[in-house]
Design a protein around this motif. Structure first.
Motif, short mmCIF file in Angstrom:
data_model
loop_
_atom_site.label_atom_id
_atom_site.label_comp_id
_atom_site.label_asym_id
_atom_site.label_seq_id
_atom_site.Cartn_x
_atom_site.Cartn_y
_atom_site.Cartn_z
N LEU A 264 0.84 -1.20 0.00
CA LEU A 264 0.00 0.00 0.00
C LEU A 264 0.88 1.26 0.00
O LEU A 264 1.83 1.37 0.77
N THR A 265 0.56 2.19 -0.88
CA THR A 265 1.28 3.46 -0.94
C THR A 265 0.27 4.61 -0.92
O THR A 265 -0.66 4.63 -1.73
N ILE A 266 0.47 5.52 0.02
CA ILE A 266 -0.37 6.72 0.05
C ILE A 266 0.18 7.69 -0.98
O ILE A 266 1.39 7.93 -1.04
N THR A 267 -0.70 8.21 -1.84
CA THR A 267 -0.20 9.04 -2.95
C THR A 267 -0.50 10.52 -2.75
O THR A 267 -0.08 11.35 -3.54
N TYR A 268 -1.26 10.86 -1.72
CA TYR A 268 -1.53 12.27 -1.47
C TYR A 268 -1.65 12.52 0.03
O TYR A 268 -2.46 11.87 0.71
N ARG A 269 -0.82 13.43 0.52
CA ARG A 269 -0.88 13.83 1.93
C ARG A 269 -1.18 15.32 1.98
O ARG A 269 -0.32 16.13 1.61
N PRO A 270 -2.37 15.70 2.43
CA PRO A 270 -2.71 17.13 2.42
C PRO A 270 -1.77 17.93 3.33
O PRO A 270 -1.46 17.49 4.45
N LYS A 271 -1.31 19.06 2.80
CA LYS A 271 -0.43 19.93 3.62
C LYS A 271 -1.23 20.54 4.76
O LYS A 271 -0.78 20.60 5.88
N ASN A 272 -2.44 20.96 4.42
CA ASN A 272 -3.32 21.51 5.46
C ASN A 272 -4.55 20.65 5.59
O ASN A 272 -5.47 20.74 4.78
N LYS A 273 -4.53 19.78 6.57
CA LYS A 273 -5.65 18.86 6.77
C LYS A 273 -6.90 19.64 7.19
O LYS A 273 -6.83 20.48 8.10
N VAL A 274 -8.00 19.37 6.52
CA VAL A 274 -9.26 20.08 6.77
C VAL A 274 -10.11 19.24 7.73
O VAL A 274 -10.13 18.02 7.61
N PRO A 275 -10.80 19.87 8.69
CA PRO A 275 -11.66 19.07 9.56
C PRO A 275 -12.81 18.42 8.77
O PRO A 275 -13.32 19.02 7.82
N VAL A 276 -13.19 17.23 9.18
CA VAL A 276 -14.30 16.52 8.53
C VAL A 276 -15.56 17.37 8.56
O VAL A 276 -16.38 17.35 7.63
N ARG A 277 -15.71 18.11 9.65
CA ARG A 277 -16.87 19.02 9.81
C ARG A 277 -17.06 19.91 8.57
O ARG A 277 -18.20 20.12 8.13
N ASP A 278 -15.95 20.37 7.99
CA ASP A 278 -16.06 21.25 6.82
C ASP A 278 -16.61 20.50 5.61
O ASP A 278 -17.40 21.03 4.83
N TYR A 279 -16.15 19.26 5.47
CA TYR A 279 -16.63 18.43 4.35
C TYR A 279 -18.12 18.15 4.50
O TYR A 279 -18.90 18.33 3.57
N LEU A 280 -18.51 17.75 5.70
CA LEU A 280 -19.92 17.42 5.94
C LEU A 280 -20.81 18.67 5.80
O LEU A 280 -21.89 18.61 5.21
N GLY A 281 -20.30 19.76 6.30
CA GLY A 281 -21.09 21.00 6.31
C GLY A 281 -21.36 21.58 4.94
O GLY A 281 -22.29 22.35 4.74
N ALA A 282 -20.56 21.16 3.97
CA ALA A 282 -20.71 21.71 2.62
C ALA A 282 -21.78 20.98 1.81
O ALA A 282 -22.05 21.33 0.67
N GLN A 283 -22.38 19.93 2.38
CA GLN A 283 -23.33 19.11 1.62
C GLN A 283 -24.68 19.00 2.31
O GLN A 283 -24.75 18.70 3.51
N GLY A 284 -25.73 19.15 1.54
CA GLY A 284 -27.08 19.05 2.07
C GLY A 284 -27.41 17.70 2.68
O GLY A 284 -28.22 17.61 3.61
N LYS A 287 -26.74 17.83 6.34
CA LYS A 287 -27.20 19.05 7.01
C LYS A 287 -27.74 18.78 8.42
O LYS A 287 -27.43 19.49 9.39
N HIS A 288 -28.51 17.69 8.55
CA HIS A 288 -29.16 17.36 9.82
C HIS A 288 -28.16 17.01 10.92
O HIS A 288 -28.49 17.03 12.09
N LEU A 289 -26.93 16.63 10.53
CA LEU A 289 -25.94 16.25 11.54
C LEU A 289 -25.55 17.45 12.40
O LEU A 289 -24.97 17.29 13.49
N PHE A 290 -25.85 18.64 11.90
CA PHE A 290 -25.47 19.84 12.65
C PHE A 290 -26.56 20.26 13.65
O PHE A 290 -26.43 21.27 14.32
N LYS A 291 -27.65 19.45 13.72
CA LYS A 291 -28.66 19.70 14.77
C LYS A 291 -28.08 19.14 16.08
O LYS A 291 -27.36 18.13 16.05
N PRO A 292 -28.45 19.77 17.21
CA PRO A 292 -27.83 19.37 18.49
C PRO A 292 -27.89 17.87 18.77
O PRO A 292 -26.90 17.30 19.23
N GLN A 293 -29.03 17.21 18.46
CA GLN A 293 -29.15 15.79 18.85
C GLN A 293 -28.25 14.86 18.04
O GLN A 293 -28.01 13.73 18.45
#
Lengths: 320, 407
Positions: A264-284, A287-293
């Motif tokens: 196994l070889t990793i072919t891309y290592r992000p220089k600035n790792k983005v939080p998963v929250r940003d990925y999830l938050g960008a998609q409808g 959306k519901h995951l951002f409700k308190p419950q």
């Protein structure tokens, strides 16, 4: 062995001869067409192609039109792999008998099958497994948009936990999909396939390199291509590459390859790792995951992605 | 290059060996197959021919019958000679792809060793699978014994691959009764057989890199009807002539005469059995006996070509008959038997309206005996004399327990 196409920059790459017409019926912003063009543009070799029933198929060969400037076949939802394997077997048989058409003189066609995650992870899995076990000299590309998009957004076994789909909708008592995404790359590598890789259209250089490596490989090659779906992931059509960047930079969709089932070889290592929250938050669909419950799931997601990344790095280090 | 096999003038082959020898002589480019009883030996023999250098094509041992036909479709579209074999559940699993093969007009040959469809599970012969394939757009040829299984499998290539036809062909034989019974078979030599079938006429090959082709498009309501209608038109107008032509050419080569609808003792027959498969030979034997011993004018009519349905030939064959028994070796599951429906529809258009009755028999490999045929003929004689049915329209024959009959 085929000659490797030299590609210097994106401008040149994007203007090289098209084998897949832009004039197709895929949704604006669909990553399928970007991925297919990148794959077909990565080689000069003649291609024999097949598609499973799905978005790509229904949008690119509506009689009397076709978007494919290569021979192309569609049989059913589940058997694109075996159709292409059959064509590959015919090539071998006729070659050995010296009975290929004159147009094959001095050329070696490559055999490629495309399927969505439904056709790959689910209904077509048996056929792909069979083709890989038998060692056909072919490439199978999964256009992984994590949902049955062609039938209107039902969950597949590639749909990630927490996604709202029409069959696993988020509601008052449900956060959506309950199951974890199936590790298709690991499963295909376990077949002992000579080359298996995960790619994303935003990392086009990485993709071209892997596709070219795949075409240079004798035997079955599996490519899992992340294909952001504007319709079902619910983002603006011009954000496809931005969403793809979030996926690869958050490591939700890590880019790596596995050779001969083990290395196994990793072919891309992000220089600035983005939080998963940003990925999830960008998609409808999340959306519901951002409700308190349901917000605890975002932390779960981050933990899951971190653990997976750790695992991939350990696998790479161990080189087994 | 494959080695030639020296064959005797008369070989002792079962139906499976007969079919696999025909496949070998056709020098198929690709066979994609998955074994199922009773057709297993067809592909098993093929594997042994390959292991011994008698074949130089690709033998793809896939993981299911659905994949077998999928591989055949891809291979045929690529451009070359393709065949496989199956039975029963395997046939059912292939069913989806059978329609794809005919819809793309790919001349694949499928040896179907007929067997019952489960449940209950049963490995023996009946015609459930043959009837299941009737609307799949394939040409269906039916062999009554091992010799015919060999002959028809060879001819299947010549019919289906003809550039005017370009359709897949099934070559049927009865499970176990034909497939596993050793009989004398007169084969052609390898050279003669190959010369008869000819080279594969490569049309619209995916492998022709100079002329890319698209197979399996989407059509929806604006074109689907035209495509299906055109295909049906070709089946109904081109296949009968081509089959006659190939049968004639085969007769010239071998002296063996085949007809689209076979007729035995039909010149003056007043009563006739219509049947398929091995039952035809039993019925023929009984008809001969009844003529000799009782003076009953009995005959047999047997469609050699089941699809496309030989409407005119069947009408002609039954033109002078007073009473007809259609024998169906498949559970009708809530209807009359398939042959009964076909023959009734045909004879309704005829000036002659014979009394037609339906016998369901031989399900799951139950024997069809001489006594059964005699019983049917005696009921036909009564029907012919009365000018109307003297028995129920549908009866089960050879069934244990209380007699089942309907209408």
């Amino acid at each position: 062995m085929s000659e490797i196409k030299k590609i210097k920059n994106l401008k040149e790459f994007s203007t090289s001869a098209d084998r897949f017409e832009g004039a197709n019926l895929l949704c604006p912003g669909c990553a399928h067409s970007i991925i297919v063009r990148e794959i077909l543009n990565a080689t000069h070799d003649p291609l024999i192609l097949g598609s499973a029933t799905g978005c790509l198929e229904v949008c690119t060969a509506v009689y009397p039109y076709t978007s494919w400037d290569n021979s192309w076949i569609h049989i059913g939802f589940e058997n694109a792999s075996t159709a292409v394997a059959g064509a590959e077997a015919m090539y071998k048989a006729r070659k050995r008998k010296g009975k290929l058409p004159a147009s094959c003189e001095g050329k070696t066609p490559k055999f490629v099958a495309f399927g969505g995650d439904g056709a790959t992870y689910d209904i077509g899995f048996q056929w792909i497994s069979g083709c890989f076990e038998r060692g056909h000299d072919m490439m199978y590309v999964c256009l992984d948009n994590e949902v049955y998009a062609n039938t209107g957004g039902q969950r597949s076994s590639s749909t990630p936990i927490g996604a709202s789909t029409v069959t696993t909708p988020a509601g008052r008592v449900s956060y959506g999909e309950k199951m974890m995404k199936k590790d298709i790359v690991g499963i295909m590598a376990a077949h002992g396939a000579p080359y298996v890789a995960q790619v994303a259209p935003n990392k086009w250089k990485d993709m071209v390199k892997k596709i070219q490596k795949g075409f240079q490989t004798e035997g079955p090659v599996f490519i899992n291509a992340m294909s952001a779906c504007t319709t079902e992931w619910k983002f603006a059509p011009d954000d496809t590459i931005a969403i793809s960047d979030l996926a690869t930079d958050s490591l939700v969709f890590p880019l790596y390859e596995i050779e001969n089932g083990t290395k196994l070889t990793i072919t891309y290592r992000p220089k600035n790792k983005v939080p998963v929250r940003d990925y999830l938050g960008a998609q409808g669909r999340f959306k519901h995951l951002f409700k308190p419950q349901y917000e605890y799931l975002i932390d779960e997601w981050q933990k899951m992605v971190d653990e997976r990344w750790e695992y991939l790095q350990r696998r790479e280090e161990a080189s087994v | 290059m494959a080695e030639k096999m020296e064959l005797n003038e008369v070989e002792v082959w079962d139906g499976n060996m007969a079919a696999s020898q025909a496949l070998r002589q056709a020098q198929i480019d690709v066979v994609a197959a998955y074994p199922i009883t009773p057709s297993t030996p067809v592909v098993q023999n093929y594997g042994s021919f390959l292991a011994n250098g008698y074949i130089d094509g690709e033998f793809v041992m896939v993981e299911s019958e659905h994949a077998a036909m999928s591989g055949c479709v891809g291979a045929a579209a690529a451009g070359g000679r393709v065949a496989t074999a199956t039975s029963s559940q395997g046939f059912a699993l292939m069913a989806e792809v059978l329609y794809q093969a005919s819809g793309m007009r790919l001349p694949i040959v499928l040896v179907v060793v007929n067997r019952a469809l489960a449940a209950p599970l049963n490995v023996n012969g009946d015609h459930s699978d043959m009837y299941m394939g009737r609307d799949s757009g394939w040409i269906q040829l039916d062999a009554f014994n091992a010799q015919e299984a060999y002959d028809l499998t060879l001819m299947a290539f010549k019919i289906g691959e003809d550039p005017e036809i370009r359709l897949p062909v099934m070559s049927h034989q009865d499970g176990f009764i034909t497939s596993h019974t050793a009989e004398n078979v007169r084969p052609l030599s390898d050279d003669e057989a190959y010369e008869f079938i000819g080279e594969y006429p490569m049309v619209n090959a995916m492998l022709d890199l100079a002329k890319p082709v698209t197979y399996g498009v989407q059509t929806e309501e604006d074109w689907h009807f035209e495509h299906k209608a055109r295909q049906h038109h070709d089946l109904m107008t081109k296949v009968f002539g081509k089959v006659d032509e190939v049968f004639d050419a085969f007769e010239k080569k071998t002296g063996r005469k085949y007809n689209i609808v076979e007729k035995y003792d039909m010149d003056d027959a007043e009563v006739a059995i219509v049947a398929l498969g091995t039952t035809v030979d039993t019925a023929k034997y009984v008809a001969d006996n009844l003529r000799k011993t009782k003076g009953i004018k009995a005959g047999v009519v047997a469609p050699r070509l089941f699809r496309p349905w030989p409407h005119e030939q069947m009408m002609e064959a039954l033109s002078g008959v007073k009473a007809v028994a259609c024998l169906d070796r498949s559970s009708p599951n809530g209807a009359f038997g398939m042959l009964f429906n076909e023959v009734s529809a045909t004879m309704y258009q005829s000036d002659n309206h014979p009394v037609i009755t339906n016998y369901i028999y031989g399900l799951g490999g139950r024997d069809f005996t001489v006594e059964h045929a005699e019983e049917i003929y005696s009921e036909l004689v009564a029907n012919a004399e009365a000018g109307k049915p003297t028995t129920p329209l549908q009866q089960f024959i050879g069934l244990r327990g209380p007699k089942l009959s309907f209408y």
